[in-house]
Design a protein around this motif. Sequence first.
Motif, PDB file in Angstrom:
ATOM      1  N   CYS A 250       7.661   6.607  -7.783  1.00 22.05           N
ATOM      2  CA  CYS A 250       8.789   6.419  -6.876  1.00 22.05           C
ATOM      3  C   CYS A 250       8.646   5.051  -6.204  1.00 22.05           C
ATOM      4  O   CYS A 250       7.628   4.765  -5.585  1.00 22.05           O
ATOM      5  N   ASN A 251       9.647   4.216  -6.366  1.00 20.05           N
ATOM      6  CA  ASN A 251       9.588   2.894  -5.740  1.00 20.05           C
ATOM      7  C   ASN A 251       9.948   2.964  -4.263  1.00 20.05           C
ATOM      8  O   ASN A 251      10.923   3.596  -3.878  1.00 20.05           O
ATOM      9  N   VAL A 252       9.116   2.304  -3.467  1.00 17.37           N
ATOM     10  CA  VAL A 252       9.336   2.185  -2.029  1.00 17.37           C
ATOM     11  C   VAL A 252       9.360   0.691  -1.721  1.00 17.37           C
ATOM     12  O   VAL A 252       8.415  -0.025  -2.041  1.00 17.37           O
ATOM     13  N   VAL A 253      10.453   0.231  -1.132  1.00 17.54           N
ATOM     14  CA  VAL A 253      10.599  -1.180  -0.798  1.00 17.54           C
ATOM     15  C   VAL A 253      10.388  -1.364   0.697  1.00 17.54           C
ATOM     16  O   VAL A 253      10.946  -0.609   1.505  1.00 17.54           O
ATOM     17  N   VAL A 254       9.575  -2.343   1.051  1.00 18.05           N
ATOM     18  CA  VAL A 254       9.425  -2.773   2.439  1.00 18.05           C
ATOM     19  C   VAL A 254       9.834  -4.234   2.454  1.00 18.05           C
ATOM     20  O   VAL A 254       9.289  -5.045   1.691  1.00 18.05           O
TER      21      VAL A 254
END
Length: 134
Positions: free
Chosen positions: A79-83
């Motif tokens: 699951c991609n999580v962008v900050v």
Amino acid sequence: MRYDRTVHLDTDFATAVSRTREALAAQGFGVLTEIDVTATLKAKLDHDMEDYVILGACNPSLAHRALETHRSVGLLLPCNVVVRRSGDRTVVQVLDPNTMVALTEIDALRPVAEEATRRLDAALASLTRPRTDH
């Protein structure tokens, strides 16, 4: 169709990345990959952009259940999580796990997506609560 779940934080980028890792871990997700998009674009294209990191988060139990349902779902993992920085705030975005069901049209993945959504929403919600450990 909306494919993200997003929170906006009034904190610096480094703190947001660290707290996001902690929040994911508290929900059983490990970070398998980290892509520093800012550094990569600077090094490869000499392009300057705001702080932007993609974390590849994985909950082993959920990943196993999804892969047991359909092996090709690995294309949508982790699951991609962008900050990323946006003005004077930091944005944390998670790919909505329900996208996995919508894209594949495999209803058997729905329970996995629902549990992943609950856990990721809890992680995002924890980021917006005041910290009591400092």
